[in-house]
Design a protein around this motif. Sequence first.
Motif, PDB file in Angstrom:
ATOM      1  N   LYS A  12       0.829  -1.197   0.000  1.00  0.00           N
ATOM      2  CA  LYS A  12       0.000   0.000   0.000  1.00  0.00           C
ATOM      3  C   LYS A  12       0.877   1.265   0.000  1.00  0.00           C
ATOM      4  O   LYS A  12       0.482   2.279  -0.551  1.00  0.00           O
ATOM      5  N   LEU A  16       8.815  -2.954  -3.367  1.00  0.00           N
ATOM      6  CA  LEU A  16      10.114  -3.574  -3.094  1.00  0.00           C
ATOM      7  C   LEU A  16      10.683  -4.131  -4.389  1.00  0.00           C
ATOM      8  O   LEU A  16       9.985  -4.820  -5.139  1.00  0.00           O
ATOM      9  N   GLU A  91       2.654  -8.041  13.859  1.00  0.00           N
ATOM     10  CA  GLU A  91       2.925  -6.613  13.974  1.00  0.00           C
ATOM     11  C   GLU A  91       2.963  -6.262  15.452  1.00  0.00           C
ATOM     12  O   GLU A  91       2.106  -6.695  16.228  1.00  0.00           O
ATOM     13  N   LYS A 124      -0.416 -10.170  11.113  1.00  0.00           N
ATOM     14  CA  LYS A 124      -0.289  -9.384   9.879  1.00  0.00           C
ATOM     15  C   LYS A 124      -1.071 -10.067   8.761  1.00  0.00           C
ATOM     16  O   LYS A 124      -0.581 -10.995   8.136  1.00  0.00           O
ATOM     17  N   GLU A 180       7.600  -3.685  12.670  1.00  0.00           N
ATOM     18  CA  GLU A 180       7.681  -5.009  12.040  1.00  0.00           C
ATOM     19  C   GLU A 180       9.120  -5.493  12.155  1.00  0.00           C
ATOM     20  O   GLU A 180      10.055  -4.698  12.025  1.00  0.00           O
ATOM     21  N   ASP A 192      10.820  -2.844   7.870  1.00  0.00           N
ATOM     22  CA  ASP A 192       9.774  -1.954   7.378  1.00  0.00           C
ATOM     23  C   ASP A 192      10.137  -0.478   7.585  1.00  0.00           C
ATOM     24  O   ASP A 192      11.231  -0.076   7.221  1.00  0.00           O
TER      25      ASP A 192
HETATM   26  N1  ATP Z   1      13.600  -5.655   4.798  1.00  0.00           N
HETATM   27  C1  ATP Z   1      12.503  -6.212   4.318  1.00  0.00           C
HETATM   28  N2  ATP Z   1      12.551  -7.404   3.687  1.00  0.00           N
HETATM   29  C2  ATP Z   1      11.416  -7.970   3.210  1.00  0.00           C
HETATM   30  N3  ATP Z   1      10.190  -7.435   3.297  1.00  0.00           N
HETATM   31  C3  ATP Z   1      10.094  -6.252   3.923  1.00  0.00           C
HETATM   32  C4  ATP Z   1      11.232  -5.578   4.466  1.00  0.00           C
HETATM   33  N4  ATP Z   1      10.811  -4.425   5.041  1.00  0.00           N
HETATM   34  C5  ATP Z   1       9.475  -4.381   4.872  1.00  0.00           C
HETATM   35  N5  ATP Z   1       9.019  -5.466   4.198  1.00  0.00           N
HETATM   36  C6  ATP Z   1       7.628  -5.767   3.794  1.00  0.00           C
HETATM   37  O1  ATP Z   1       7.395  -5.078   2.593  1.00  0.00           O
HETATM   38  C7  ATP Z   1       6.078  -4.597   2.522  1.00  0.00           C
HETATM   39  C8  ATP Z   1       6.180  -3.104   2.439  1.00  0.00           C
HETATM   40  O2  ATP Z   1       5.225  -2.559   1.709  1.00  0.00           O
HETATM   41  P1  ATP Z   1       4.065  -1.651   2.293  1.00  0.00           P
HETATM   42  O3  ATP Z   1       4.464  -0.872   3.489  1.00  0.00           O
HETATM   43  O4  ATP Z   1       3.556  -0.949   1.123  1.00  0.00           O
HETATM   44  O5  ATP Z   1       3.120  -2.812   2.744  1.00  0.00           O
HETATM   45  P2  ATP Z   1       1.641  -2.708   3.180  1.00  0.00           P
HETATM   46  O6  ATP Z   1       0.740  -2.406   2.065  1.00  0.00           O
HETATM   47  O7  ATP Z   1       1.615  -1.885   4.396  1.00  0.00           O
HETATM   48  O8  ATP Z   1       1.387  -4.201   3.359  1.00  0.00           O
HETATM   49  P3  ATP Z   1       1.428  -5.132   4.545  1.00  0.00           P
HETATM   50  O9  ATP Z   1      -0.012  -5.242   4.949  1.00  0.00           O
HETATM   51  O10 ATP Z   1       2.007  -6.389   3.954  1.00  0.00           O
HETATM   52  O11 ATP Z   1       2.284  -4.489   5.579  1.00  0.00           O
HETATM   53  C9  ATP Z   1       5.394  -5.044   3.804  1.00  0.00           C
HETATM   54  O12 ATP Z   1       4.691  -6.251   3.600  1.00  0.00           O
HETATM   55  C10 ATP Z   1       6.571  -5.266   4.738  1.00  0.00           C
HETATM   56  O13 ATP Z   1       6.267  -6.223   5.718  1.00  0.00           O
END
Ligand code: ATP
Length: 236
Positions: A12, A16, A91, A124, A180, A192
């Motif tokens: 959202k 990545l 979370e 999560k 996270e 995160d």
């Molecule tokens: N270092 C990392 N390695 C792998 N994944 C990561 C890392 N840091 C963050 N993430 C993940 O990458 C995503 C980041 O995208 P974003 O913040 O847009 O997610 P989001 O839409 O909030 O989704 P979610 O509900 O999965 O958190 C998240 O799912 C997060 O958990």
Amino acid sequence: MVAKAEQLYEGKAKILYACDQADKLVAHFKDDATAFNAKKKGTIINKGVFNNKISAVILKMLEDKGVKTHFVEVLSDRECLVKKVDIIPVEVVVRNVVAGSMAKKLGLEEGIVLKRPIVEFFYKSDPLDDPQINEDTAIAMDWATPEECVFLKEAALRVNEILLEFFDSLGIRLVDYKLEFGRSSDGILLADEITPDGCRLWDKATGEKLDKDRFRRDLGNVEEAYQKIFELVSNA
Ligand SMILES: Nc1ncnc2c1ncn2[C@@H]1O[C@H](COP(=O)(O)OP(=O)(O)OP(=O)(O)O)[C@@H](O)[C@H]1O
Ligand SMILES: [Mg+2]
């Protein structure tokens, strides 16, 4: 130079990408804003730029104080390099002051200062709206081991001590926030982002909300709030 490769995931708030270093990822911060599990959608102009910088400063500051994080370096206005982790699907929410879902669930006024910080766990899961769980559920479902649960709680409280002092020095009240964590070859890392998307930050002097609640609750001056936190954190 880091060479960006294929897109691995679009969330959202961030995208990545893989890169030429197999154990790292490029995180790109978007301006997209969502609330109430994406039932409300919008754009906060330059949020991605502000959040990339805010998170970088905070994660680096935590790292300097001995908290292991995924942060490596800022690559550009909207992108940073992070260590790739296997995100633990729990979370971790830390609360210092009653607000948001806690106020609603317990019928409390927002703003009551807690006698001590609370650490809460949420599963999560977007389809389930990230339901609150306890440690037993996380362990019984194999989402985290007993040792990991202990680590998550202790790490969250340590992060809280550091962040409380940091934001206080900037004139900001750190009300609550979400963390996270992920597993890596270097152990469990804080991952995160730490930004006004996932934190409640109130101006100490005026009580003004300087976080995503301005978007959630249609309070106006959303960009200005993110910019204010960006400026305070950048000059810290
Ligand atoms: N270092 C990392 N390695 C792998 N994944 C990561 C890392 N840091 C963050 N993430 C993940 O990458 C995503 C980041 O995208 P974003 O913040 O847009 O997610 P989001 O839409 O909030 O989704 P979610 O509900 O999965 O958190 C998240 O799912 C997060 O958990
Ligand atoms: Mg997110």
